[in-house]
Design an enzyme around this catalytic site. Structure first.
Site, PDB file in Angstrom:
ATOM      1  N   HIS A 105       1.344  -0.957   0.145  1.00  0.00           N
ATOM      2  CA  HIS A 105       0.405   0.279  -0.151  1.00  0.00           C
ATOM      3  C   HIS A 105       0.894   0.546  -0.165  1.00  0.00           C
ATOM      4  CE1 HIS A 105      -2.224  -2.571   2.411  1.00  0.00           C
ATOM      5  NE2 HIS A 105      -3.750  -2.476   2.257  1.00  0.00           N
ATOM      6  N   ASP A 108       2.539   1.497   3.709  1.00  0.00           N
ATOM      7  CA  ASP A 108       3.115   0.674   4.141  1.00  0.00           C
ATOM      8  C   ASP A 108       4.144   1.141   3.799  1.00  0.00           C
ATOM      9  OD1 ASP A 108       0.915  -0.694   4.139  1.00  0.00           O
ATOM     10  OD2 ASP A 108       0.935  -1.789   2.581  1.00  0.00           O
ATOM     11  N   GLU A 236     -10.995  -6.128  -4.124  1.00  0.00           N
ATOM     12  CA  GLU A 236     -11.063  -7.344  -3.384  1.00  0.00           C
ATOM     13  C   GLU A 236     -12.467  -8.327  -2.526  1.00  0.00           C
ATOM     14  OE1 GLU A 236      -7.330  -7.623  -1.540  1.00  0.00           O
ATOM     15  OE2 GLU A 236      -8.219  -8.875   0.317  1.00  0.00           O
ATOM     16  N   HIS A 275     -11.368 -13.681   4.014  1.00  0.00           N
ATOM     17  CA  HIS A 275     -12.437 -13.022   3.929  1.00  0.00           C
ATOM     18  C   HIS A 275     -13.660 -14.159   3.113  1.00  0.00           C
ATOM     19  CE1 HIS A 275     -10.027  -9.414   2.407  1.00  0.00           C
ATOM     20  NE2 HIS A 275      -9.983 -10.020   3.304  1.00  0.00           N
ATOM     21  N   ASP A 300      -4.932 -13.907  -2.762  1.00  0.00           N
ATOM     22  CA  ASP A 300      -4.260 -13.664  -1.324  1.00  0.00           C
ATOM     23  C   ASP A 300      -4.773 -14.892  -0.785  1.00  0.00           C
ATOM     24  OD1 ASP A 300      -3.747 -11.273  -1.964  1.00  0.00           O
ATOM     25  OD2 ASP A 300      -5.417  -9.984  -0.651  1.00  0.00           O
ATOM     26  N   ASP A 311     -10.579 -11.845  10.937  1.00  0.00           N
ATOM     27  CA  ASP A 311     -10.217 -11.716   9.205  1.00  0.00           C
ATOM     28  C   ASP A 311      -8.363 -11.602  10.758  1.00  0.00           C
ATOM     29  OD1 ASP A 311      -8.951 -12.142   7.142  1.00  0.00           O
ATOM     30  OD2 ASP A 311      -9.056  -9.601   7.034  1.00  0.00           O
ATOM     31  N   ASP A 313      -5.913 -13.617   9.329  1.00  0.00           N
ATOM     32  CA  ASP A 313      -5.102 -13.815   8.335  1.00  0.00           C
ATOM     33  C   ASP A 313      -3.185 -14.357   8.720  1.00  0.00           C
ATOM     34  OD1 ASP A 313      -5.420 -11.834   6.664  1.00  0.00           O
ATOM     35  OD2 ASP A 313      -5.323  -9.800   7.410  1.00  0.00           O
ATOM     36  N   ASP A 343      -0.881 -12.529   2.385  1.00  0.00           N
ATOM     37  CA  ASP A 343      -1.576 -11.126   2.456  1.00  0.00           C
ATOM     38  C   ASP A 343      -1.589 -11.873   4.077  1.00  0.00           C
ATOM     39  OD1 ASP A 343      -3.068  -9.399   4.133  1.00  0.00           O
ATOM     40  OD2 ASP A 343      -4.898  -9.147   2.632  1.00  0.00           O
TER      41      ASP A 343
END
Ligand code: XLS
Ligand code: NI
Ligand code: NI
Length: 441
Positions: A105, A108, A236, A275, A300, A311, A313, A343
């Site tokens: 991003h 980031d 997404e 997701h 992802d 989430d 992750d 991700d």
């Protein structure tokens, strides 16, 4: 600038393939990047990308406690110097993992600007750094994106904000990030609408917000063509979190949205395991549907936790689940511009720098095993043969004529009467198929 990077990780040499028999720990046991499977190398099939945000920017906090990782580049006084140190560590991580791609991003990678002019100059300065490092290492950008959800200006949404000035600021940020992605040769551009939804319908005009969102994406697509960015835009899907309801809920919802706002030519989906689960679907469901609708773009790769409803992750390690996903991806012809982006973040107790390496290596190996399994299953027709048998009737002349629009309801009904049809139900064979899949793992 290079010194901190080389000292951050304990490992110094890139992780290598050693084969499944070896006991070496920090090594690839299944991911043999040059091994050819069904006409492509494993590296070409899987197109792994390491993400910047979870691996380099996440401090290890949770709702009940703060930072645990204490990453050195997150503690300093000069934000640009910190961003450069972070880039050194990032590219060392990419080198050690020996992956072909990364993702980021805007915020980031570069310090967030106090305004759009400063934002543009910060992103451009980091692009200079990335460009040199990419040139030197051959690393590529799978996708770039703009963070339109963390800053408080976006608390009521970016494109769907009630204030058109917020929409304009978001447009400014996307223009900068899209142009940076193009400059770095990115293969795709991603939009995750984390705040494009609502907290309560009491203050929400859904029709208006959807129109704003549709218009925003159309403007991004127009700009993509204007600057000559070849890659697709990827939405997404995610049903909720941070909002109570997000408009890009799941693949099916996104497809309807793209069709309504005439965006199907420019936009595909980036599907994420966690997701899919939040939306009440499985990962392979979302991939199969995206393929069926012609909007599959990228993945992802991560996983949720069966007991936690958010989430999380985590790094994907479930070979069974990944096999079914890769089976669908391969069946659809494999990745074109897309790939498998990690991700995923290490748990907050995984505070050793090399935990980042072990996490990626384990998950890369899980994906590699899944690729090997999935390709063998496709070759043998493990699922495709019984599926074809199940639908064989539709391959008959009559089945084809119905689908081709050559029969009316009355035609079909009359035939059922004339031929005294009495169709016999047949087994769905679920357990038998589950056994075949289990034996393929
Ligand atoms: C959050 C999303 C996010 C996107 C990029 O849940 O997965 O990380 O991938 O904005
Ligand atoms: Ni994601
Ligand atoms: Ni996510």
């Amino acid at each position: 600038m290079n010194a901190p990077a080389s000292r951050f990780f304990g490992a110094t040499e890139p992780v290598r393939y050693v084969g499944p028999e070896s006991d070496a720990e920090l090594a690839y046991h299944w991911y043999d990047k040059n091994r050819v499977i069904a006409g492509r190398t494993m590296a070409e099939h899987l197109r792994f990308a390491v993400c910047y945000w979870h691996s380099l920017c996440w401090p290890g906090g949770d709702p009940f406690g703060g930072e645990t990782f204490l990453r050195p580049w997150m503690h300093g006084v000069d934000p640009m110097a910190m961003a450069k140190t972070k880039a050194d560590v990032a590219f060392d991580l990419f080198r050690l993992l020996d992956v072909p791609f990364f993702t980021f991003h805007d915020v980031d990678a570069a310090p967030e600007g106090a305004n759009l002019t400063e934002q543009a100059s910060n992103v451009s300065a980091i692009c200079d750094v990335f460009e040199a490092k990419m040139e030197e290492t051959g690393l590529k950008l799978l996708w770039g994106t703009a963070n339109l959800f963390s800053n408080r200006r976006y608390m009521a949404g970016a494109a769907t904000n009630p204030d058109p000035d917020v929409f304009a600021y978001a447009a400014g940020q996307v223009r900068i990030a899209l142009e940076a992605t193009k400059r770095l040769g990115g293969a795709n551009y991603v939009l995750w609408g984390g705040r494009e939804g609502y907290e309560t319908l009491l203050n929400t005009d859904m029709k208006r917000e959807l129109d704003q969102f549709g218009r925003f994406l159309a403007m991004v697509a127009e700009h993509k063509h204007k600057i000559g960015f070849d890659g697709p835009l990827l939405i997404e899907p995610k049903p909720r979190e941070p909002t109570k309801h997000q408009y890009d809920f799941d693949v099916a919802t996104v497809y309807g949205f793209l069709e309504r706002y005439d965006l199907l030519a420019d936009v595909k989906v980036n599907i994420e395991q966690n997701h899919a689960l939040l939306a009440g679907h499985t990962f392979d469901h979302e991939v199969m549907l995206a393929n069926a609708l012609g909007i599959f773009g990228s993945i992802d790769i991560n996983r949720g936790d069966a007991l936690l409803g958010w989430d999380t992750d985590q790094f994907a390690m479930d070979v069974g689940e990944l096999t079914l996903v890769l089976h669908e991806i391969l069946k659809g012809g494999g990745f074109t511009t897309g790939g498998m982006n990690f991700d995923a973040k290490v748990r907050r107790q995984s505070i050793d720098p090399d935990d980042l390496l072990f996490a990626h290596v384990g998950s890369i190996d899980a994906c590699a095993r899944a690729l090997i399994n999935a390709s063998a299953m496709l070759e043998k027709g493990t699922l495709e043969r019984p599926r074809a048998e199940r639908y064989a009737g539709w391959e008959s002349a009559e089945g084809k004529a119905i689908l081709a629009g050559e029969r009316s309801l009355a035609d079909v009904a009359d035939r059922a009467i004339a031929e005294k049809l009495d169709p016999k139900p047949c087994s769905g064979r679920q357990e038998r198929l589950e056994g075949l899949v289990m034996r393929s793992l």
